[in-house]
Design a protein around this motif. Structure first.
Motif, PDB file in Angstrom:
ATOM      1  N   LEU A   1       0.851  -1.188   0.000  1.00  0.00           N
ATOM      2  CA  LEU A   1       0.000   0.000   0.000  1.00  0.00           C
ATOM      3  C   LEU A   1       0.882   1.231   0.000  1.00  0.00           C
ATOM      4  CD1 LEU A   1      -2.699  -0.944   2.658  1.00  0.00           C
ATOM      5  CD2 LEU A   1      -2.954  -0.885   0.171  1.00  0.00           C
TER       6      LEU A   1
ATOM      7  N   GLU B   1       0.291   3.134   3.764  1.00  0.00           N
ATOM      8  CA  GLU B   1       0.913   2.533   4.940  1.00  0.00           C
ATOM      9  C   GLU B   1       1.907   1.467   4.498  1.00  0.00           C
ATOM     10  OE1 GLU B   1      -2.057   0.003   6.986  1.00  0.00           O
ATOM     11  OE2 GLU B   1      -3.519   1.076   5.762  1.00  0.00           O
TER      12      GLU B   1
ATOM     13  N   LYS C   1       2.457  -1.652   4.260  1.00  0.00           N
ATOM     14  CA  LYS C   1       1.857  -2.976   4.400  1.00  0.00           C
ATOM     15  C   LYS C   1       1.930  -3.703   3.066  1.00  0.00           C
ATOM     16  CE  LYS C   1      -2.561  -5.194   5.473  1.00  0.00           C
ATOM     17  NZ  LYS C   1      -3.991  -4.970   5.636  1.00  0.00           N
TER      18      LYS C   1
ATOM     19  N   ILE D   1       0.796  -6.397   0.461  1.00  0.00           N
ATOM     20  CA  ILE D   1      -0.435  -7.142   0.199  1.00  0.00           C
ATOM     21  C   ILE D   1      -0.142  -8.345  -0.698  1.00  0.00           C
ATOM     22  CG2 ILE D   1      -2.835  -6.971  -0.574  1.00  0.00           C
ATOM     23  CD1 ILE D   1      -2.554  -4.811   1.309  1.00  0.00           C
TER      24      ILE D   1
ATOM     25  N   PRO E   1      -9.695 -17.094   0.299  1.00  0.00           N
ATOM     26  CA  PRO E   1     -10.451 -16.444   1.367  1.00  0.00           C
ATOM     27  C   PRO E   1     -10.447 -14.915   1.218  1.00  0.00           C
ATOM     28  CG  PRO E   1      -8.528 -17.656   2.237  1.00  0.00           C
ATOM     29  CD  PRO E   1      -8.509 -17.799   0.758  1.00  0.00           C
ATOM     30  N   ASN E   2     -11.386 -14.293   1.902  1.00  0.00           N
ATOM     31  CA  ASN E   2     -11.446 -12.832   1.926  1.00  0.00           C
ATOM     32  C   ASN E   2     -10.128 -12.248   2.402  1.00  0.00           C
ATOM     33  OD1 ASN E   2     -13.900 -11.969   0.964  1.00  0.00           O
ATOM     34  ND2 ASN E   2     -14.962 -12.428   2.892  1.00  0.00           N
ATOM     35  N   GLY E   3      -9.709 -11.179   1.758  1.00  0.00           N
ATOM     36  CA  GLY E   3      -8.501 -10.493   2.214  1.00  0.00           C
ATOM     37  C   GLY E   3      -7.217 -11.127   1.730  1.00  0.00           C
ATOM     38  N   SER E   4      -7.313 -12.083   0.809  1.00  0.00           N
ATOM     39  CA  SER E   4      -6.087 -12.761   0.387  1.00  0.00           C
ATOM     40  C   SER E   4      -5.334 -11.981  -0.691  1.00  0.00           C
ATOM     41  CB  SER E   4      -6.401 -14.177  -0.094  1.00  0.00           C
ATOM     42  OG  SER E   4      -7.379 -14.137  -1.110  1.00  0.00           O
ATOM     43  N   GLY E   5      -5.984 -10.988  -1.314  1.00  0.00           N
ATOM     44  CA  GLY E   5      -5.283 -10.154  -2.294  1.00  0.00           C
ATOM     45  C   GLY E   5      -5.812 -10.303  -3.711  1.00  0.00           C
ATOM     46  N   LYS E   6      -6.997 -10.895  -3.856  1.00  0.00           N
ATOM     47  CA  LYS E   6      -7.549 -11.117  -5.196  1.00  0.00           C
ATOM     48  C   LYS E   6      -7.905  -9.791  -5.873  1.00  0.00           C
ATOM     49  CE  LYS E   6     -10.969 -13.713  -3.654  1.00  0.00           C
ATOM     50  NZ  LYS E   6     -10.767 -13.565  -2.197  1.00  0.00           N
ATOM     51  N   SER E   7      -8.666  -8.962  -5.154  1.00  0.00           N
ATOM     52  CA  SER E   7      -9.046  -7.667  -5.749  1.00  0.00           C
ATOM     53  C   SER E   7      -7.818  -6.807  -5.991  1.00  0.00           C
ATOM     54  CB  SER E   7     -10.019  -6.920  -4.844  1.00  0.00           C
ATOM     55  OG  SER E   7     -11.265  -7.568  -4.825  1.00  0.00           O
ATOM     56  N   THR E   8      -6.893  -6.847  -5.062  1.00  0.00           N
ATOM     57  CA  THR E   8      -5.665  -6.061  -5.218  1.00  0.00           C
ATOM     58  C   THR E   8      -4.956  -6.447  -6.515  1.00  0.00           C
ATOM     59  OG1 THR E   8      -5.439  -5.908  -2.831  1.00  0.00           O
ATOM     60  CG2 THR E   8      -3.466  -5.469  -4.135  1.00  0.00           C
TER      61      THR E   8
ATOM     62  N   TYR F   1      -1.404   1.860  -4.823  1.00  0.00           N
ATOM     63  CA  TYR F   1      -0.575   0.657  -4.652  1.00  0.00           C
ATOM     64  C   TYR F   1       0.824   0.919  -5.198  1.00  0.00           C
ATOM     65  CZ  TYR F   1      -5.151  -1.484  -4.063  1.00  0.00           C
ATOM     66  OH  TYR F   1      -6.418  -1.780  -3.637  1.00  0.00           O
TER      67      TYR F   1
HETATM   68  N1  LIG Z   1      -6.598   0.513  -0.235  1.00  0.00           N
HETATM   69  C1  LIG Z   1      -6.421  -0.312   0.810  1.00  0.00           C
HETATM   70  N2  LIG Z   1      -6.288   0.193   2.058  1.00  0.00           N
HETATM   71  C2  LIG Z   1      -6.109  -0.624   3.110  1.00  0.00           C
HETATM   72  N3  LIG Z   1      -6.059  -1.943   3.024  1.00  0.00           N
HETATM   73  C3  LIG Z   1      -6.196  -2.512   1.825  1.00  0.00           C
HETATM   74  C4  LIG Z   1      -6.397  -1.733   0.644  1.00  0.00           C
HETATM   75  N4  LIG Z   1      -6.511  -2.537  -0.408  1.00  0.00           N
HETATM   76  C5  LIG Z   1      -6.379  -3.796   0.096  1.00  0.00           C
HETATM   77  N5  LIG Z   1      -6.184  -3.767   1.415  1.00  0.00           N
HETATM   78  C6  LIG Z   1      -5.970  -4.939   2.283  1.00  0.00           C
HETATM   79  O1  LIG Z   1      -5.273  -5.867   1.533  1.00  0.00           O
HETATM   80  C7  LIG Z   1      -5.750  -7.172   1.779  1.00  0.00           C
HETATM   81  C8  LIG Z   1      -6.213  -7.818   0.486  1.00  0.00           C
HETATM   82  O2  LIG Z   1      -7.419  -7.205   0.082  1.00  0.00           O
HETATM   83  P1  LIG Z   1      -8.200  -7.600  -1.249  1.00  0.00           P
HETATM   84  O3  LIG Z   1      -7.255  -7.588  -2.384  1.00  0.00           O
HETATM   85  O4  LIG Z   1      -9.381  -6.732  -1.357  1.00  0.00           O
HETATM   86  O5  LIG Z   1      -8.623  -9.079  -0.910  1.00  0.00           O
HETATM   87  P2  LIG Z   1      -9.711 -10.035  -1.586  1.00  0.00           P
HETATM   88  O6  LIG Z   1     -10.188  -9.396  -2.815  1.00  0.00           O
HETATM   89  O7  LIG Z   1      -8.945 -11.289  -1.810  1.00  0.00           O
HETATM   90  O8  LIG Z   1     -10.775 -10.235  -0.563  1.00  0.00           O
HETATM   91  C9  LIG Z   1      -6.822  -7.047   2.835  1.00  0.00           C
HETATM   92  O9  LIG Z   1      -6.223  -7.268   4.090  1.00  0.00           O
HETATM   93  C10 LIG Z   1      -7.263  -5.620   2.685  1.00  0.00           C
HETATM   94  O10 LIG Z   1      -7.744  -5.127   3.896  1.00  0.00           O
END
Ligand SMILES: Nc1ncnc2c1ncn2[C@@H]1O[C@H](COP(=O)(O)OP(=O)(O)O)[C@@H](O)[C@H]1O
Ligand SMILES: [Mg+2]
Lengths: 424, 251
Positions: free
Chosen positions: B11, B14, B16, B18, B37-44, B55
Motif C-alpha cells: 500500500l 501505509e 503494508k 499485500i 479467502p477474503n482479504g487474500s489479495g484477489k481484488s488487489t 498501490y
Molecule cells: N486501499 C487499501 N487500504 C487498506 N487496506 C487494503 C487496501 N486494499 C487492500 N487492502 C488490504 O489488503 C488485503 C487484500 O485485500 P483484497 O485484495 O481486497 O482481498 P480479496 O479481494 O482477496 O478479498 C486485505 O487485508 C485488505 O484489507
C-alpha cells in the motif's frame, strides 16, 4: 436633473431625467439608498464578496472578449430579440417589439407615460426586498437605471423574449432595470445572454398573477474581466410558477441575487445556477425566498466548478412565515474544487416559523471522486475526458432544473465547450 | 496473453505488503480462476493490473502480450485490451449509460488509431448486445449504475465488456450478490465472449460460478500468494472442504 451630491455615499449620484412617476420613483430609491448607505466589506451580507468595485463611481475597465468561436447563445431558438450594447438599447439590432400575448416597451418610453402600469411596479418589489436584508445596489439601480424594458404579458407569449447584452466598450457602465408583469394565467419565457458592459448593475422585477408562469434562462457571457451585480425580485400569486436558471462561466466578479416573495397559495419558485470559474473568478449567488402562503414549493439548486484559485460563494435562505403551512423547501449548494487553490464559501440558512413544513438544505465542497475517475479510465476514457464527464455529472442536477429540453441541451453543449477550453 | 511474475505490491499510504510474489501465466483463449479467502489479495491483483492508484509495485512484472502493463496509464491498459469487471461498479449520476459506453468505445478506438463508430452503428450494436443480457432501453438511458440493482450493475459490467471487446477480461467477484438466475445470465454473457482467443481471469469466492464458466486452470490465493494451482477439480475440493486444509498443507 441636477446631480445629487451625497456625502454619506462618498460618491455623486446622478438621477437620469424621467417623466413624472419615473422621477418620483428615482427620488424615492435615492432616499432608500441614502438611508442604507452603499455596502462595504464590513457588512455581514458582503462578508465573502468585496463590493468596492461595484459601488465605485467609475467602473474598472474590462477588456473586450471575442467569443466568435461559438455560435451566439440561443441562436437556434425562435425568439423576439432585444439588444443592448454597453447597456443602451439598440433598435437596429433588435426586432420590432410586437408580439401576441405581450406588450414590450423601452423603460424610458414607459416613464414618459403618466398613467403607465409600470408606475406601480418599478422599484416596488425592490423596496419589498429590502427587508429584512438591505440591498443597496438594487436601490442604486432603481435610482439611476438608464435603460431597460417593461414587459406586460397578458396571455401566452407567442415566443420567448431574448435579451442580448453586448459589450463593446472597455469602460462601459450599464445600469439596466426591467419590469415584467404577468397577468393571471399569462406565460412568458425570458432568455438573457451576454456580459452587457465592463460593469453591469441589473435589476429585474417580476410580478406574477394567479397561475402565471415565468420561465427564465440567463447566461452571463464569456468575458473574463467584466463585473456584474444582478438582482431578480419576484412576487408570486396563487398557483403561479417561477423558474430561473443562470449559467456563469468566467467573469472576474459576479454577484447574483434572487429575492422571491411567495404571497399566493400553491405556488412554486425554482432557482438554479451553474458557475464555472478558472483562475481570477469570483462568483456569488445570494438567494432569499420568503414563503408567506400555504402549500408552496421552493427549490434552490446551485453548483460551482472552481479551478486555479477561483472562488465561489453561496448565501441562501428559506424564510417560512408563521402562516405558510405545508411549505416544501429545498436548498442545495455544492462546489467541486479541481485543485487546492480554489475555495467555496457557503452560508445556507433556514428560518422557519410554521410547524407543518418540510424543508431541507445541504451544502458540500468536494474534489473529483477518484474511484469514479478510475472506473472511467479503466474503460479507456482518457484522464482529462474522464474528469470532464465527472464535472458534467456534478453539474447535472442544476442543468436538470431547466425544463425546456432545447434550452437544457444548449446549456449542456456550452458547458462541454468550456471544459474543453479549460482542460488541465 | 497475460504474464505475471513475482508481483509484489504494498500500500502507498501505509507500510503494508499485500501481494508477496504472485506468479500467473494465462495463455490465449484460456480461462483461469482465482479463488481464496477474503482479504487474500484477489481484488488487489485486479486493481494493480488495471492501474488503480494507491498501490506500489515493489518487485515483479505484469505483461499483456509482451507489453509492460505496469508502465501504462489505466486508459492505455484498456486500449491495449485489458478489461476489469468491478466487484463494486461505480455509480455516476448525470452521465447516461449510453453516453458512457459510446465515450469508452470511441476513446479506445481512437487510442488504437481506428475510426470512431457513428451514432447509428453504435446504437445498433449496443441494442443487440444489451438484449442478450436483458438490459432494456431504460437501463441504457439511465445514469451509469444509478439506482441499478446488484444484478443490473453486474450485467452492465458484462455489457461494457461485450462492447469493448477486450483481449484479457478480469472479472472480480462478478457472482457476488447475484441470485441463481442473474448469475446464469451473467455467465451466459461471459461464455458468449469466449472465442478461443480471448482470455479470462475469473476471481470468485465460490465454486458455483465455475459451474457455468468452466475454467481451464484454478488457482488458490492466500495471504498474497498463489499457494496452489490445478484443474477444475481444485474448485470442487475447496467447495467440499473449505480453504482450511489447503492453507495447512502449504503452511
Ligand atoms: N486501499 C487499501 N487500504 C487498506 N487496506 C487494503 C487496501 N486494499 C487492500 N487492502 C488490504 O489488503 C488485503 C487484500 O485485500 P483484497 O485484495 O481486497 O482481498 P480479496 O479481494 O482477496 O478479498 C486485505 O487485508 C485488505 O484489507
Ligand atoms: Mg475482493
Amino acid at each position: 436633473m441636477p446631480a445629487t451630491a451625497l456625502t454619506e455615499l462618498d460618491r455623486e449620484i446622478t438621477l437620469p431625467a424621467a417623466g413624472v412617476w419615473g422621477t418620483k420613483s428615482r427620488k424615492d430609491a435615492l432616499a432608500r439608498l441614502t438611508a442604507m448607505g452603499l455596502p462595504n466589506h464590513r457588512d455581514e451580507y458582503w462578508k465573502y464578496t468585496r463590493p468596492e468595485t461595484l459601488t465605485s463611481a467609475t467602473p474598472t475597465p474590462a477588456a473586450i472578449f471575442d467569443g466568435n468561436d461559438e455560435a451566439p447563445m440561443f441562436d437556434a431558438i425562435d425568439c423576439l430579440q432585444i439588444t443592448f450594447i454597453d447597456g443602451v438599447f439598440d433598435a437596429d439590432a433588435s426586432d420590432d417589439l410586437e408580439m401576441a400575448g405581450v406588450s414590450i416597451e423601452r423603460l424610458a418610453t414607459a416613464m414618459e407615460n403618466d398613467i403607465h402600469w409600470a408606475k406601480d411596479l418599478y422599484g416596488t418589489l425592490e423596496t419589498n426586498g429590502q427587508n429584512p436584508v438591505q440591498r443597496p445596489l438594487a436601490a442604486l439601480n432603481s435610482a439611476t437605471a438608464t435603460d431597460g424594458v417593461v414587459i406586460h404579458a397578458t396571455g401566452q407569449a407567442a415566443k420567448p423574449v431574448l435579451i442580448r447584452y453586448l459589450h463593446q466598450n472597455e469602460t462601459s457602465d450599464a445600469v439596466l432595470h426591467h419590469v415584467i408583469k404577468l397577468d393571471d394565467g399569462a406565460a412568458l419565457t425570458v432568455l438573457e445572454t451576454g456580459p452587457a458592459a465592463a460593469r453591469l448593475n441589473k435589476v429585474m422585477e417580476v410580478d406574477q398573477g394567479n397561475e402565471a408562469r415565468f420561465n427564465h434562462v440567463c447566461t452571463q457571457g464569456r468575458d473574463h474581466a467584466r463585473r456584474a451585480v444582478t438582482h431578480i425580485f419576484a412576487r408570486l400569486a396563487t398557483e403561479s410558477r417561477f423558474k430561473s436558471f443562470t449559467l456563469t462561466a468566467n467573469g472576474v466578479l459576479t454577484r447574483n441575487e434572487c429575492i422571491i416573495e411567495i404571497t399566493g397559495d400553491d405556488a412554486f419558485a425554482h432557482v438554479a445556477g451553474a458557475a464555472l470559474g478558472d483562475g481570477d473568478f469570483h462568483h456569488d449567488d445570494t438567494v432569499f425566498i420568503t414563503h408567506d402562503a400555504v402549500n408552496c414549493e421552493s427549490r434552490q439548486v446551485f453548483k460551482k466548478v472552481l479551478r486555479n484559485g477561483a472562488t465561489g460563494v453561496f448565501q441562501g435562505k428559506i424564510l417560512v412565515q408563521p402562516d405558510a403551512q405545508k411549505t416544501d423547501g429545498y436548498q442545495i449548494s455544492q462546489a467541486l474544487l479541481l485543485d487546492d487553490d480554489s475555495q467555496f464559501l457557503a452560508k445556507p440558512e433556514l428560518e422557519i416559523y410554521a410547524d407543518d413544513v418540510a424543508c431541507s438544505h445541504g451544502s458540500t465542497t468536494g474534489a473529483i471522486d477518484e474511484t469514479a475517475l478510475f472506473y472511467l479510465r479503466s474503460r479507456g476514457v482518457e484522464k482529462d475526458e474522464a474528469q470532464d464527464l465527472l464535472v458534467l455529472s456534478f453539474l447535472a442536477e442544476a442543468i436538470g432544473e431547466i425544463e425546456d429540453e432545447v434550452l437544457a441541451d444548449e446549456i449542456q453543449s456550452r458547458l462541454e465547450s468550456w471544459l474543453k477550453r479549460h482542460s488541465s | 496473453m497475460l504474464e505475471i511474475k513475482n508481483l509484489q505490491v504494498s500500500l502507498e499510504e501505509e507500510d503494508k505488503q499485500i501481494l508477496k510474489g504472485v506468479d500467473l501465466s494465462i495463455g490465449e483463449g484460456e480461462v483461469h480462476a482465482i479463488m481464496g479467502p477474503n482479504g487474500s489479495g484477489k481484488s488487489t491483483t485486479s486493481y494493480v493490473l488495471s492501474g488503480k492508484d494507491g498501490y506500489e509495485v515493489t518487485d515483479g512484472s505484469a505483461k499483456l502480450n509482451g507489453n509492460d502493463l505496469l508502465d501504462m496509464e489505466p486508459e492505455e491498459r484498456a486500449a491495449a485490451g485489458l478489461f476489469l469487471a468491478f466487484q463494486y461498479p461505480v455509480e455516476i449520476p448525470g452521465v447516461g449509460n449510453m453516453t458512457f459506453l459510446r465515450t469508452a468505445v470511441n476513446s479506445q478506438r481512437k487510442a488504437r488509431g481506428e475510426d470512431e463508430l457513428s451514432a447509428g452503428e453504435f446504437l445498433k450494436v449496443v441494442r443487440e448486445k444489451a438484449k442478450a443480457l436483458k438490459i432494456d432501453a431504460d437501463m441504457l438511458k439511465r445514469p451509469v449504475n444509478v439506482g441499478f440493482s446488484g444484478g443490473e450493475k453486474k450485467r452492465n459490467e458484462i455489457l461494457q465488456m461485450a462492447m469493448l471487446e477486450p483481449k484479457m477480461c478480469v472479472l472480480d467477484e462478478t457472482d457476488s450478490g447475484l441470485d441463481v438466475d442473474a448469475m446464469k445470465l451473467v455467465a451466459e454473457g461471459v461464455n458468449a465472449l469466449r472465442d478461443g482467443k480471448r482470455s479470462f481471469l475469473v476471481i470468485t469466492h465460490y465454486q458455483r460460478l465455475l459451474d457455468h464458466i468452466k475454467p481451464d486452470v484454478v488457482h488458490i490465493m492466500a495471504n498474497g500468494r498463489i499457494i496452489k494451482s490445478g484443474g477444475p477439480e481444485l474448485a470442487l475440493e475447496v467447495e467440499n472442504n473449505g480453504y482450511a486444509d489447503l492453507l495447512e498443507e502449504t503452511a
